[in-house]
Each structure stands twice: as C-alpha cells, then as structure tokens.
Design a protein around this motif. Structure first.
Motif, PDB file in Angstrom:
ATOM      1  N   THR A   1     -11.899   3.992  -4.984  1.00 23.97           N
ATOM      2  CA  THR A   1     -10.770   4.235  -5.868  1.00 23.97           C
ATOM      3  C   THR A   1      -9.542   4.575  -5.031  1.00 23.97           C
ATOM      4  N   GLN A   2      -8.405   4.146  -5.517  1.00 24.53           N
ATOM      5  CA  GLN A   2      -7.146   4.459  -4.837  1.00 24.53           C
ATOM      6  C   GLN A   2      -6.087   4.724  -5.906  1.00 24.53           C
ATOM      7  N   ASN A   3      -5.400   5.834  -5.773  1.00 21.46           N
ATOM      8  CA  ASN A   3      -4.362   6.232  -6.712  1.00 21.46           C
ATOM      9  C   ASN A   3      -2.986   6.133  -6.068  1.00 21.46           C
ATOM     10  N   LYS A   4      -1.978   6.124  -6.908  1.00 18.50           N
ATOM     11  CA  LYS A   4      -0.574   6.160  -6.462  1.00 18.50           C
ATOM     12  C   LYS A   4      -0.265   5.053  -5.459  1.00 18.50           C
ATOM     13  N   ILE A   5      -0.383   3.832  -5.891  1.00 21.91           N
ATOM     14  CA  ILE A   5      -0.125   2.677  -5.029  1.00 21.91           C
ATOM     15  C   ILE A   5       1.358   2.345  -5.105  1.00 21.91           C
ATOM     16  N   ASP A   6       2.003   2.252  -3.964  1.00 20.25           N
ATOM     17  CA  ASP A   6       3.459   2.110  -3.907  1.00 20.25           C
ATOM     18  C   ASP A   6       3.959   0.676  -3.989  1.00 20.25           C
ATOM     19  N   ASN A   7       3.088  -0.297  -3.895  1.00 19.30           N
ATOM     20  CA  ASN A   7       3.549  -1.684  -3.933  1.00 19.30           C
ATOM     21  C   ASN A   7       2.550  -2.548  -4.702  1.00 19.30           C
ATOM     22  N   ASN A   8       2.782  -3.838  -4.741  1.00 22.33           N
ATOM     23  CA  ASN A   8       1.903  -4.733  -5.483  1.00 22.33           C
ATOM     24  C   ASN A   8       0.759  -5.285  -4.651  1.00 22.33           C
ATOM     25  N   ASN A   9       0.661  -4.900  -3.396  1.00 25.07           N
ATOM     26  CA  ASN A   9      -0.415  -5.353  -2.511  1.00 25.07           C
ATOM     27  C   ASN A   9      -1.125  -4.150  -1.924  1.00 25.07           C
ATOM     28  N   THR A  10      -2.417  -4.257  -1.822  1.00 19.20           N
ATOM     29  CA  THR A  10      -3.188  -3.205  -1.160  1.00 19.20           C
ATOM     30  C   THR A  10      -4.409  -3.830  -0.489  1.00 19.20           C
ATOM     31  N   VAL A  11      -4.918  -3.167   0.527  1.00 17.81           N
ATOM     32  CA  VAL A  11      -6.094  -3.637   1.252  1.00 17.81           C
ATOM     33  C   VAL A  11      -7.205  -2.629   1.019  1.00 17.81           C
ATOM     34  N   ILE A  12      -8.349  -3.144   0.624  1.00 14.58           N
ATOM     35  CA  ILE A  12      -9.528  -2.302   0.435  1.00 14.58           C
ATOM     36  C   ILE A  12     -10.449  -2.560   1.612  1.00 14.58           C
ATOM     37  N   ASP A  13     -10.538  -1.585   2.477  1.00 12.76           N
ATOM     38  CA  ASP A  13     -11.334  -1.727   3.695  1.00 12.76           C
ATOM     39  C   ASP A  13     -12.607  -0.906   3.552  1.00 12.76           C
ATOM     40  N   GLN A  14     -13.656  -1.553   3.109  1.00 16.65           N
ATOM     41  CA  GLN A  14     -14.957  -0.910   2.929  1.00 16.65           C
ATOM     42  C   GLN A  14     -16.018  -1.756   3.628  1.00 16.65           C
ATOM     43  N   PRO A  15     -16.327  -1.469   4.885  1.00  9.93           N
ATOM     44  CA  PRO A  15     -17.263  -2.324   5.631  1.00  9.93           C
ATOM     45  C   PRO A  15     -18.690  -2.316   5.091  1.00  9.93           C
TER      46      PRO A  15
END
Length: 56
Positions: A17-31
C-alpha cells in the motif's frame, strides 16, 4: 491525481500500500512478488476507485 494504491493477491491479502502519491506515476518495487495474478486498487482524489487485474 492518485490518493492511494493497494496491491492484493487473488486471495485479497494486502501485499503493498502507498498513500499520498504526488504524481500520476509510481513504481512498486516488491521483489518477493513473482508469477502471480494481482489486483491493483487505485483510489483517486475525487473519491473514485479503479480496480485492475495484472499478471506479474
């Protein structure tokens, strides 16, 4: 803009989970996530929700 992202497996267990995203792109890095079908829930600032299934 996105407000929150949730990543669940097909058994609806929360993986990320990720909150408070500042832009329209995000990277989910879960190996530790490999070869799964995942459910992505994206919560937008206007109180709408988008749900997508992905194969990772």
């Amino acid at each position: 803009m996105m407000d929150k992202i949730e990543l669940n497996d097909v058994q609806r267990r929360l993986i990320f989970t990720q909150n408070k995203i500042d832009n329209n792109n995000t990277v989910i890095d879960q190996p530790n996530i490999q070869n799964q079908i995942l459910i992505v829930k994206i919560y937008l600032e206007n109180n709408t929700e988008k749900v997508r299934k992905i194969v990772y």
